[in-house]
Scaffold this active site. Structure first.
Site, PDB file in Angstrom:
ATOM      1  N   LYS A  83       0.845  -1.192   0.000  1.00 49.34           N
ATOM      2  CA  LYS A  83       0.000   0.000   0.000  1.00 49.34           C
ATOM      3  C   LYS A  83       0.881   1.243   0.000  1.00 49.34           C
ATOM      4  O   LYS A  83       1.775   1.392   0.844  1.00 49.34           O
ATOM      5  CB  LYS A  83      -0.868   0.007   1.263  1.00 49.34           C
TER       6      LYS A  83
HETATM    7  O1  G3P Z   1      -7.962   0.374   5.009  1.00 50.10           O
HETATM    8  C1  G3P Z   1      -8.210   1.718   4.890  1.00 50.10           C
HETATM    9  C2  G3P Z   1      -9.565   2.228   5.223  1.00 50.10           C
HETATM   10  O2  G3P Z   1     -10.547   1.319   4.993  1.00 50.10           O
HETATM   11  C3  G3P Z   1      -9.689   3.119   6.398  1.00 50.10           C
HETATM   12  O3  G3P Z   1     -10.982   3.246   6.910  1.00 50.10           O
HETATM   13  O4  G3P Z   1     -12.598   3.838   8.664  1.00 50.10           O
HETATM   14  O5  G3P Z   1     -10.203   4.567   8.888  1.00 50.10           O
HETATM   15  O6  G3P Z   1     -11.693   5.626   7.216  1.00 50.10           O
HETATM   16  P1  G3P Z   1     -11.383   4.382   7.969  1.00 50.10           P
END
Ligand code: G3P
Length: 216
Positions: A83
């Protein structure tokens, strides 16, 4: 639509994989930090549990550093997708890594133009963060629609991972819009199973079966 589970928790990943519905896993530095374990150990373990792509993120902000980290992380297992954040240095790094055959997931994507740049350099995956856009009053799913359209227009091979999912409606919308993948937090994945009519139905069928004294 492929389903990825968005967590670094190996117990949750094991449970989700046992349901037979998981095609891959995504993690990020915040999710890994929550586990309080070594990064390498967690990534290696997840890669053993799940044969699909497992995203693990670099932390360097310079292209050269990202490339070194990506080579290291991708050596831990054949199914690692590295990533890389959607910044200038990240795009530069993805361009080099694509040529080396290292799988990349361009993360923190918040605009269709960013997704276009990631596809141009051959990113394996692009991750639009829809929940974080919704959080600031934008329409995250509209962004997904734009990316899907652009990738279709030009036959880009980059796959769209709908990320930052907050609830089952996000998953449904991702599927309706034709996203390749939705990466789903474990709690949201669990919610997707639930419907009161299913529970009532199961209960009623069993009650009728028992009342009639039937056997299997
Ligand atoms: O994996 C990255 C992503 O899904 C992050 O999610 O909930 O931290 O915005 P969030």
């Amino acid at each position: 639509m492929k389903i990825f589970v968005d967590t670094a928790n190996v117990d949750d990943i094991r449970t989700a994989c046992s349901w037979g519905i998981v095609d891959g896993v995504t993690t990020n530095p915040s999710l890994v930090a929550r586990e309080q374990r070594s990064f390498e150990e967690v990534v290696r373990e997840i890669c053993e549990i799940c044969p699909g792509p497992v995203s693990a993120e670099v932390v360097s902000l310079e292209a050269e550093g990202m490339i070194q980290e990506a080579r290291k992380v991708s050596s831990w297992a054949p199914n690692v997708a590295v990533k890389i954040p959607m910044i200038r240095e990240g795009i530069k790094a993805i361009s080099v890594l694509s040529q080396e055959g290292i799988k990349t997931n361009c993360t923190l994507c918040f605009s269709a133009n960013q997704a276009l740049l990631a596809a141009k350099v051959g990113a394996t995956f692009i991750s639009p963060f829809i929940g974080r856009l919704d959080d600031i009053g934008h329409d995250g799913m509209q962004l997904v629609g734009e990316i899907v359209q652009i990738y279709e227009n030009y036959d880009f091979a980059t796959e769209v991972i709908v990320a930052s999912v907050r609830h089952p409606q996000h998953v449904l919308d991702a599927a309706l819009i034709g996203a390749d993948i939705c990466t789903i937090p474990f709690a949201v994945l669990e919610e997707m199973f639930n419907h009161t009519l299913t529970d009532v139905g199961v209960e009623r069928f069993l009650a009728d079966w028992e009342k009639a004294g039937l056997k299997l």
